[in-house]
Scaffold this motif. Structure first.
Motif, PDB file in Angstrom:
ATOM      1  N   ILE A  63       4.606   7.333  48.750  1.00  0.00           N
ATOM      2  CA  ILE A  63       3.441   7.896  49.443  1.00  0.00           C
ATOM      3  C   ILE A  63       3.760   9.324  49.860  1.00  0.00           C
ATOM      4  O   ILE A  63       4.633   9.560  50.708  1.00  0.00           O
ATOM      5  CB  ILE A  63       3.090   7.055  50.686  1.00  0.00           C
ATOM      6  N   ALA A  64       3.068  10.289  49.262  1.00  0.00           N
ATOM      7  CA  ALA A  64       3.266  11.703  49.610  1.00  0.00           C
ATOM      8  C   ALA A  64       2.552  12.009  50.920  1.00  0.00           C
ATOM      9  O   ALA A  64       1.415  11.583  51.140  1.00  0.00           O
ATOM     10  CB  ALA A  64       2.736  12.595  48.492  1.00  0.00           C
ATOM     11  N   LYS A  77       8.423   6.761  64.330  1.00  0.00           N
ATOM     12  CA  LYS A  77       7.096   6.240  64.676  1.00  0.00           C
ATOM     13  C   LYS A  77       6.130   6.371  63.503  1.00  0.00           C
ATOM     14  O   LYS A  77       5.308   5.489  63.274  1.00  0.00           O
ATOM     15  CB  LYS A  77       6.561   6.975  65.899  1.00  0.00           C
ATOM     16  N   LEU A  78       6.234   7.483  62.773  1.00  0.00           N
ATOM     17  CA  LEU A  78       5.359   7.690  61.628  1.00  0.00           C
ATOM     18  C   LEU A  78       5.611   6.630  60.558  1.00  0.00           C
ATOM     19  O   LEU A  78       4.672   6.030  60.014  1.00  0.00           O
ATOM     20  CB  LEU A  78       5.587   9.083  61.051  1.00  0.00           C
ATOM     21  N   LEU A  79       6.884   6.370  60.255  1.00  0.00           N
ATOM     22  CA  LEU A  79       7.247   5.380  59.242  1.00  0.00           C
ATOM     23  C   LEU A  79       6.811   3.983  59.669  1.00  0.00           C
ATOM     24  O   LEU A  79       6.300   3.202  58.849  1.00  0.00           O
ATOM     25  CB  LEU A  79       8.754   5.415  58.995  1.00  0.00           C
ATOM     26  N   THR A 105      10.379  20.204  49.919  1.00  0.00           N
ATOM     27  CA  THR A 105       8.996  20.544  49.589  1.00  0.00           C
ATOM     28  C   THR A 105       8.140  19.302  49.379  1.00  0.00           C
ATOM     29  O   THR A 105       6.940  19.426  49.121  1.00  0.00           O
ATOM     30  CB  THR A 105       8.950  21.396  48.303  1.00  0.00           C
ATOM     31  N   ASN A 106       8.758  18.119  49.470  1.00  0.00           N
ATOM     32  CA  ASN A 106       8.031  16.872  49.217  1.00  0.00           C
ATOM     33  C   ASN A 106       8.434  15.844  50.270  1.00  0.00           C
ATOM     34  O   ASN A 106       9.459  15.178  50.165  1.00  0.00           O
ATOM     35  CB  ASN A 106       8.338  16.357  47.807  1.00  0.00           C
ATOM     36  N   TYR A 107       7.623  15.739  51.299  1.00  0.00           N
ATOM     37  CA  TYR A 107       7.832  14.787  52.400  1.00  0.00           C
ATOM     38  C   TYR A 107       7.146  13.482  52.001  1.00  0.00           C
ATOM     39  O   TYR A 107       5.935  13.455  51.774  1.00  0.00           O
ATOM     40  CB  TYR A 107       7.219  15.359  53.664  1.00  0.00           C
ATOM     41  N   HIS A 108       7.897  12.378  51.887  1.00  0.00           N
ATOM     42  CA  HIS A 108       7.313  11.170  51.319  1.00  0.00           C
ATOM     43  C   HIS A 108       7.961   9.903  51.869  1.00  0.00           C
ATOM     44  O   HIS A 108       9.067   9.928  52.421  1.00  0.00           O
ATOM     45  CB  HIS A 108       7.442  11.178  49.792  1.00  0.00           C
ATOM     46  N   ILE A 109       7.242   8.795  51.675  1.00  0.00           N
ATOM     47  CA  ILE A 109       7.695   7.466  52.105  1.00  0.00           C
ATOM     48  C   ILE A 109       7.916   6.589  50.882  1.00  0.00           C
ATOM     49  O   ILE A 109       7.097   6.586  49.953  1.00  0.00           O
ATOM     50  CB  ILE A 109       6.652   6.796  53.021  1.00  0.00           C
ATOM     51  N   HIS A 110       9.036   5.854  50.866  1.00  0.00           N
ATOM     52  CA  HIS A 110       9.265   4.780  49.889  1.00  0.00           C
ATOM     53  C   HIS A 110       8.940   3.473  50.598  1.00  0.00           C
ATOM     54  O   HIS A 110       9.567   3.140  51.608  1.00  0.00           O
ATOM     55  CB  HIS A 110      10.718   4.759  49.418  1.00  0.00           C
TER      56      HIS A 110
END
Length: 500
Positions: A63-64, A77-79, A105-110
């Motif tokens: 998720i970008a 908290k965001l995660l 340059t790419n803040y993302h969640i696995h």
């Protein structure tokens, strides 16, 4: 979304500081033992099914996130918010990690999630007689089938004695929802809405691309992609089509006609090309440029027809916004006056109507830019006619000079089209279509509001005083002069009434 044949290895990879240079947070909705049991269950079910290929133990979303989030929200908290929302919606366990790439340059969640749910109580099956399993874990009928030449049990074979548990299920079957084609699209909308509620700047609002819409999606070029050059070329063709769609909408081409051209000249022809020639990516550009040419010709016809009509009729399509008059503040009467019939309040301008003046300015800016493009195309067409009419020696002496002018004019037109698409994006819209949808809705609400105001003022006057018989008779004898703006507004209102 991707499929995971080794869920435990993937969890270790995304949650390890040794393997991840910029790891900010890890969040788990259950303990790691859960994933060991899940993997074991999935492998057993896979063996029983006899399916070829790899066993899929779990699935993963990447998720970008907007690049403003690191400064706005704490990683933990965001995660947790993104993971818990997914679990609440789909009821499955998750493991997630929040990363940045090396260049930040790419803040993302696995987000790794299970396709199965844990049963309230394990389901155990007890052997009513001795059961025999070969090296592949497959149940066989007799003991002889697992013995070697010496009568010993072969390595890897197994006997489950009578009264022992031969099968123990901790999980439900896989949820079929996660295999459906529209599942990924559903999650995209779900997380896009969540991200947009957290975004502070409206210009950063995200949108889910509609594959069935008028536009074509550009493809992302990954690092060290061997097809990077081909993808880049295809993206340029896609953007040319998207810019022509923007221009068609501004020019007044009906969206159904644009959709028809896309279907006939892009979708259908790509399918035919694959059926006849197989997958040949180099043919994509030729197909797309053919579609762009057809759409450009339609735009030219629509604009030319509009030019011809404008010579006979004045433009009554839009209502120029008017600044609402401020009513004088009336002081309360010192003495109570005799009761009079109540006058209904003057119509209040809705929020969508209040946004119309700003949208009208953007609309006019798009129209002006489109007129500039149209004039540039007329100049280009004149040069092409002059080139094609050359005869004799002039064909060799002037043709090159005219062709150079045509090429420069084409470059100028391309830049002007980029500027046209850029206008909508500069004001925070994804594309021209999105702006026009907002604009037409606001225009409709504004026209209805102006109609209500005109009717109210006709009945009660500008100051909200009910008209007596004498004043009404005087107005009928000496009606006020109607301005051009008023006439234009009434024409549009009557036109809308007729349409309805």
């Amino acid at each position: 979304m991707s499929k995971l044949p080794d869920v435990r290895g993937r969890i270790t990879y995304i949650s390890s500081h040794a393997k991840q240079e910029n790891l900010y947070a890890v969040y788990e909705t259950t303990d790691r033992h859960y994933w060991t049991e899940l993997a074991k269950c999935s492998q057993q079910e896979f063996q029983k099914s006899g399916t070829e290929g790899k066993c899929i133990e779990a699935r993963e979303f990447i998720i970008a996130l907007p690049e403003s989030f690191p400064d706005l929200y704490e990683p933990d908290k965001l995660l947790q918010l993104f993971t818990d929302r997914f679990k609440e919606k789909y009821g499955v366990e998750c493991v997630s990690a929040l990363h940045h790439n090396k260049r930040k340059t790419n803040y993302h969640i696995h987000l790794i999630f299970s396709e199965r749910e844990l049963l309230p109580e394990p389901i155990e099956k007890i052997a009513t007689r001795n059961m025999f399993y070969n090296e592949q874990g497959k149940h066989v009928r007799t003991k002889k089938e697992i013995l070697d030449e010496n009568g010993d049990i072969r390595k890897g074979c197994m006997i489950v004695k009578k009264g022992e548990v031969y099968e123990r299920n901790l999980f439900t079957a896989k949820n079929k929802l996660f295999k459906q084609d529209n599942f990924v699209d559903e999650v995209k909308h779900f997380y896009t809405e969540l991200i947009n509620t957290l975004i502070k700047d409206d210009k950063e609002k995200l949108h889910v691309f509609d594959e069935n819409g008028l536009y074509l999606a550009t493809k992302k070029i990954g690092k060290n992609n061997p097809k990077a050059e081909q993808i880049q070329t295809d993206n340029e063709y896609r953007m040319r089509w998207n810019r022509e769609v923007d221009r068609a909408i501004v020019s007044g081409v009906v969206e159904t006609e644009i959709q028809q051209i896309k279907q006939e000249y892009i979708t259908d022809r790509i399918r035919e090309s694959i059926d006849v020639f197989g997958r040949q990516p180099e043919r994509f550009g030729t197909i797309l440029m053919s579609a762009v040419t057809v759409l450009a010709m339609l735009v030219s016809k629509v604009l030319q027809k509009a030019r011809e009509l404008s010579g006979k009729l004045f433009d009554i399509e839009q209502i120029p916004p008017q600044t609402p008059k401020q009513e004088p503040v009336q002081k309360p009467a010192e003495k109570e006056m005799p009761s009079k019939p109540k006058i209904p309040p003057k119509p209040v301008m809705p929020a969508e109507a209040a946004a119309y003046p700003k949208l009208f300015k953007i609309y006019k800016e798009l129209k002006r830019q489109n007129e500039i493009i149209f004039e540039a195309e007329k100049e280009r067409n004149t040069l092409e006619l002059e080139r094609d009419d050359l005869k004799g020696i002039a064909r060799f002496t002037k043709k090159g000079e005219l062709q150079s002018k045509i090429d420069r004019k084409n470059e100028e037109i391309d830049l002007l089209k980029v500027g046209l698409s850029g206008i909508a994006k500069r004001y925070g819209y994804q594309n021209v279509q999105e702006f026009y949808q907002t604009y037409h809705k606001s225009h409709s609400v504004y026209a209805a509001y102006r109609e209500q105001v005109v009717e109210w003022e006709k009945a009660y006057g500008e100051n909200g005083q009910r008209q007596d018989k004498k004043s009404v008779l005087e107005r009928l004898k000496n009606p006020p002069k109607k301005t051009a703006d008023y006439q234009q507004q009434r024409t549009v209102i009557n036109k809308d009434r007729g349409a309805r």
